[in-house]
Scaffold this active site. Structure first.
Site, PDB file in Angstrom:
ATOM      1  N   LYS A 193     -11.137  -4.321  -4.486  1.00 62.25           N
ATOM      2  CA  LYS A 193     -12.099  -3.211  -4.646  1.00 62.25           C
ATOM      3  C   LYS A 193     -11.401  -1.941  -5.106  1.00 62.25           C
ATOM      4  CE  LYS A 193     -11.406  -2.542   0.162  1.00 62.25           C
ATOM      5  NZ  LYS A 193     -11.210  -3.680   0.995  1.00 62.25           N
TER       6      LYS A 193
ATOM      7  N   LYS B 179      -4.394  -9.746  -7.651  1.00 64.18           N
ATOM      8  CA  LYS B 179      -5.626 -10.275  -7.061  1.00 64.18           C
ATOM      9  C   LYS B 179      -6.774  -9.290  -7.307  1.00 64.18           C
ATOM     10  CE  LYS B 179      -5.561  -8.201  -2.532  1.00 64.18           C
ATOM     11  NZ  LYS B 179      -5.808  -8.199  -1.132  1.00 64.18           N
TER      12      LYS B 179
ATOM     13  N   LYS C  83       0.819  -1.204   0.000  1.00 69.18           N
ATOM     14  CA  LYS C  83       0.000   0.000   0.000  1.00 69.18           C
ATOM     15  C   LYS C  83       0.862   1.266   0.000  1.00 69.18           C
ATOM     16  CE  LYS C  83      -4.542   1.016   1.490  1.00 69.18           C
ATOM     17  NZ  LYS C  83      -5.726   0.470   2.009  1.00 69.18           N
TER      18      LYS C  83
END
Ligand code: TYM
Length: 333
Positions: A200, A197, A114
């Protein structure tokens, strides 16, 4: 004999769960509630590790809870609750933070990924210590097993390490939990970029269960495959096609081998159509049930309140045992 304990959680960070959540985790949550003492939570404290609008957050927590009911979690059998309703999660999280090495936390790949994308400077300390809160979620309920997708494996290894560390330093207190990861659907891939993967945060390649059926079908039918033409399950060389086989298998309650037997050797077109139809057949009634639960806010509130009471009762003795083991005493009696 007492039934094994299960715990898992899901973040209320989008307006709808996606098929990665559903096939990777939620389906297992539903089947495990039959033979286990299951605790499932909407982890709203995890959701505030990144800034958001409070009104949106409140709504997403409710929609998430309704979706878990729609998926088939039965609040009579399982304890379904919202994380922030149980203060012991935050209390034990602090203990877990004090037990975690700075280097150990720095190795958590979700944080590294992230911050690699968005820069570490703007990340909150809460995002950094996020895994310690997850450890607390699990250990508070003395869970024997934790049903999750593959992306949570490292957090579960940390959970096991911290449980063992605590037990070793302060005396036997926590059950050391096992991951429960179903291989065929543990990692559903992004439909536009099958090297990543499904997530969202990349909506183009992500199928949301509450999306209109047409949109769901369109995303599956335009999934990226490869320049060959023959269907074969080969996750290394044919990740896009293999992903469609995994999705079709999960959506029709079959194994990948069974689905490959039917579609193997064929062209990509019929596989895409079958996957689109199968996912719509799951998503449409799911969305309908979700809308039904949301249409009765009083009942939703009642279920959330009941879940909160049950979860608090289960969590409190573990927190007390951990505090006592640490030499923290209550001076209030
Ligand atoms: P979250 O909210 O990102 O995802 C919820 C569940 O969905 C699984 N999942 C997937 N499975 C297969 N393929 C995918 N593409 C995919 N994307 C998501 C996740 O593995 C997860 O099981 N940190 C957790 C939430 C959490 C938790 C817990 C889980 C907080 N406390 C305690 C277990 C136990 C998370 O962010 O999941």
């Amino acid at each position: 004999m007492a039934r094994p304990r299960i715990l898992s959680g899901i973040q209320p960070t989008s307006d709808s769960f996606h098929i990665g959540n559903y096939f990777g985790a939620l389906r297992q949550w539903v089947s495990l509630q039959d033979d286990n003492d299951a605790f499932y939570c909407v982890v709203d404290l995890h959701a505030i590790t990144v800034p958001g609008d409070p009104q949106v957050q409140r709504e997403r927590t409710r929609v998430s809870y309704a979706q878990l009911l729609a998926a088939g979690i039965d609040p009579q059998r399982a304890t379904l609750f919202v994380q922030s309703d149980v203060p012991a999660h935050s209390q034990l999280a602090w203990v877990m933070m004090c037990l975690t090495g700075y280097g150990e936390a720095s190795r958590m790949t979700q944080f590294k990924d992230k911050t690699a994308r968005e820069g570490a400077g703007s990340a909150s300390v809460g995002l950094f210590t996020y895994p310690c809160l997850q450890v607390a979620d699990i250990l508070l309920y003395q869970a024997n097993a934790v049903p999750v997708g593959e992306d949570q494996r490292q957090h579960l290894e940390l959970t096991r390490d911290l449980a063992e560390r605590f037990n070793h330093r302060y005396g036997q207190t926590f059950v050391v939990p096992e991951p429960y990861i179903v291989k065929d659907s543990a990692k559903i891939l992004d439909l536009q970029d099958p090297s990543a993967k499904m997530s969202k945060s990349v909506p183009a390649g992500c199928v949301f269960l509450l999306d209109p059926p047409k949109q769901i079908a369109k995303k599956l039918k335009s999934a990226v495959t490869d320049s060959q033409t023959e269907v074969r399950y080969d996750p290394v060389n044919k990740p896009g096609v293999s992903n469609l086989l995994s999705i079709l298998a999960a959506a029709t309650d079959r194994t990948v081998a069974q689905v490959e037997e039917e579609y193997g050797g064929g062209m990509y077109g019929p596989l895409k159509v079958a996957a689109a139809e199968a996912v719509v057949a799951v998503a449409e009634p799911f969305a309908e049930r979700t809308r039904g639960y949301l249409a009765d806010p009083a009942e939703l509130n009642r279920l959330m309140a009941e879940g909160a009471v049950k979860a608090r009762q289960a969590a409190q003795p573990t927190l007390q045992a951990a505090y006592a083991a640490l030499g923290l005493q209550s001076h209030a009696q």
